[in-house]
Enzyme design. Structure first.
Site, PDB file in Angstrom:
ATOM      1  N   ARG A  28      -7.688  27.211  -8.794  1.00 36.47           N
ATOM      2  CA  ARG A  28      -6.289  26.767  -8.904  1.00 36.47           C
ATOM      3  C   ARG A  28      -5.619  27.276 -10.175  1.00 36.47           C
ATOM      4  NH1 ARG A  28      -4.693  22.557 -11.408  1.00 36.47           N
ATOM      5  NH2 ARG A  28      -6.571  21.326 -11.036  1.00 36.47           N
TER       6      ARG A  28
ATOM      7  N   TYR B  19      17.292  35.076   1.897  1.00 36.15           N
ATOM      8  CA  TYR B  19      16.151  34.741   2.753  1.00 36.15           C
ATOM      9  C   TYR B  19      16.209  33.242   3.097  1.00 36.15           C
ATOM     10  CZ  TYR B  19      11.464  33.682   4.252  1.00 36.15           C
ATOM     11  OH  TYR B  19      10.403  33.223   4.977  1.00 36.15           O
TER      12      TYR B  19
ATOM     13  N   ASP C  31      14.379  39.146  -5.987  1.00 36.30           N
ATOM     14  CA  ASP C  31      13.381  39.178  -4.918  1.00 36.30           C
ATOM     15  C   ASP C  31      13.329  40.625  -4.420  1.00 36.30           C
ATOM     16  OD1 ASP C  31      12.104  39.166  -2.440  1.00 36.30           O
ATOM     17  OD2 ASP C  31      12.835  37.172  -1.895  1.00 36.30           O
TER      18      ASP C  31
ATOM     19  N   LYS D 163       4.588  40.591   3.103  1.00 38.47           N
ATOM     20  CA  LYS D 163       5.304  41.660   3.805  1.00 38.47           C
ATOM     21  C   LYS D 163       4.740  43.030   3.401  1.00 38.47           C
ATOM     22  CE  LYS D 163       7.545  37.980   4.986  1.00 38.47           C
ATOM     23  NZ  LYS D 163       8.764  37.529   4.307  1.00 38.47           N
TER      24      LYS D 163
HETATM   25  C1  LIG Z   1       9.238  36.371   3.757  1.00 34.93           C
HETATM   26  C2  LIG Z   1      10.132  36.373   2.589  1.00 34.93           C
HETATM   27  C3  LIG Z   1      10.035  35.401   1.596  1.00 34.93           C
HETATM   28  C4  LIG Z   1       9.060  34.239   1.679  1.00 34.93           C
HETATM   29  O1  LIG Z   1       7.744  34.670   1.593  1.00 34.93           O
HETATM   30  P1  LIG Z   1       6.494  33.873   2.253  1.00 34.93           P
HETATM   31  O2  LIG Z   1       5.349  34.751   1.902  1.00 34.93           O
HETATM   32  O3  LIG Z   1       6.780  33.741   3.709  1.00 34.93           O
HETATM   33  O4  LIG Z   1       6.437  32.546   1.580  1.00 34.93           O
HETATM   34  C5  LIG Z   1      10.884  35.493   0.513  1.00 34.93           C
HETATM   35  N1  LIG Z   1      11.791  36.482   0.411  1.00 34.93           N
HETATM   36  C6  LIG Z   1      11.920  37.437   1.347  1.00 34.93           C
HETATM   37  C7  LIG Z   1      12.942  38.507   1.176  1.00 34.93           C
HETATM   38  C8  LIG Z   1      11.101  37.414   2.470  1.00 34.93           C
HETATM   39  O5  LIG Z   1      11.245  38.353   3.410  1.00 34.93           O
END
Ligand SMILES: *Cc1c(COP(=O)(O)O)cnc(C)c1O
Length: 385
Positions: A51, A105, A177, A202
């Site tokens: 953790r 998002y 992001d 992703k």
């Molecule tokens: C999928 C996504 C997230 C969230 O990520 P998780 O791994 O599903 O928690 C945040 N920002 C963008 C642009 C995303 O495509």
């Protein structure tokens, strides 16, 4: 930690690995262990524990991601949302206010609109493409500005240089992001952003087989976020670390292929009589093509388009796809397709969707790395009379 002298293609493979290697292993073996003996003279603060994100798998991966994003320090988290929520809860502090891009998002949007108030935090949405309008939204307790590298699903590109300059002028922490762009196409920290977050679920992992997140940036900030993550508990499991590290090794090759395929497909779609409009920053017709050329090394693997014939044509098209999987999410090696009004933007009021340009006929494609001609053949077949 200093930024590696090597280039991205080398760093995705080698950066951050332990030296000397662990038992001579060429990879970081999976530390499937939650109890570690105290060495002589070690205190409770030296405890290694999953953790606390201090297992060799977590540490090596954090270092690699710091190098890839040109940050001083990096941290892996249990998901993209763990990276985003922990970062915001740290940076905003007690009673903080956030300026944030209006088209976000869905998970991030929900955190702001449904949970923020419970924590005594507040936000105001801004139009990321209209810097002149931001000043009016600044409050005495505004502590950060938050944007996405490329927006979903219209793949718009915020005025990033203005975001960085604005944050400096108002002493705000700038957070981005970078999930859609990846460090292969855009390295925000090198352009002056303070903090980068990712859904590594992703492109970074790229194989649609795990959930993970990333935070990278200045040491002081990342360390504060790390401490909060230790309390909130969103650490990444060592086995997922191993898989993410493996996925990262092919990131540059994959993203270049995503870029090439998406550009070829966007051009093809733009020439079809059934298609009303194509949104892809690599097309000269895109409103932010110039900005994308200036800031990005590639235009990414995400595109969206509208069919003439509205929602019924879009629905028919989706049902006729064979190679392209009908699924939300994105960034994997396989091509995926979704209708934002039925998935990511289903919860948004129709009037708000209309304002943002997200129509019933809009189809989003996460272009994979299959042969582009095969993807095009599937798209053509699905929209044929
Ligand atoms: C999928 C996504 C997230 C969230 O990520 P998780 O791994 O599903 O928690 C945040 N920002 C963008 C642009 C995303 O495509």
């Amino acid at each position: 930690m200093s930024i590696s002298d090597h280039r991205l293609e080398t760093n995705v493979i080698h950066a951050g690995k332990p030296s000397p290697s662990i038992g001579g292993a060429a990879t970081v073996p999976i530390f499937q262990c939650s109890v570690f003996e105290h060495g002589e003279g070690e205190s409770y603060h030296d405890t290694v524990y999953p953790r606390l994100s201090n297992l060799p798998n977590q540490v090596a991966l954090g270092r690699k991601l710091a190098v890839l994003e040109a940050g001083e320090e990096g941290l892996v988290t249990a998901s993209g949302m763990a990276a985003i929520t922990t970062s915001l809860l740290t940076v905003l502090g007690k009673g903080g206010h956030l300026l944030v891009q209006d088209n976000l998002y869905g998970g991030t949007h929900n955190f702001l609109t449904k949970d923020f108030d419970d924590f005594g935090l507040s936000h105001d949405f801004i139009d990321a493409g209209d810097p002149a309008s931001w000043q009016a939204a600044v409050k005495p307790n505004t502590r950060a500005i938050y944007v996405e590298a490329i927006s979903n699903p219209l793949v718009q590109i915020a005025d990033h240089p203005s975001v960085v300059a604005f944050a400096r002028r108002h002493s705000l922490v700038s957070i981005i992001d970078n999930t859609f762009a990846t460090p292969v196409n855009f390295r925000p920290l090198a352009h002056g952003y303070d903090l980068v977050v990712h859904s590594a679920t992703k492109y970074l992992n790229g194989h649609s087989d795990l959930a993970a997140g990333v935070v990278a940036g200045k040491s002081e900030l990342v360390q504060r976020i790390h401490h909060r993550l230790n309390h909130l508990g969103g650490s990444l499991d060592p086995h997922a670390c191993f898989l993410l590290d493996r996925g990262l090794k092919t990131l540059v090759l994959r993203v270049r292929q995503h870029n090439d395929n998406a550009l070829a497909i966007a051009r093809h779609l733009a020439g079809k009589s059934q298609v009303a409009v194509v949104h892809y920053p690599g097309l000269e017709s895109h409103a932010h093509h110039g900005r994308a050329r200036e800031l990005f090394a590639g235009f990414g693997g995400m595109l969206s388009f509208e069919l003439r014939g509205g929602a019924s044509a879009a629905e028919r098209f989706m049902n006729r796809l064979e190679l392209i999987t009908h699924a939300p999410s994105l960034g994997g090696v396989e091509s995926l397709s979704t209708r934002p009004v039925t998935t990511s933007h289903a919860g948004m009021a129709p009037a708000e969707r209309e304002r943002l340009g997200i129509t019933d006929a809009l189809i989003r494609v996460s272009v994979g790395i299959e042969n582009a001609a095969d993807i095009i053949a599937d798209l053509d077949h699905a929209m044929a009379e």
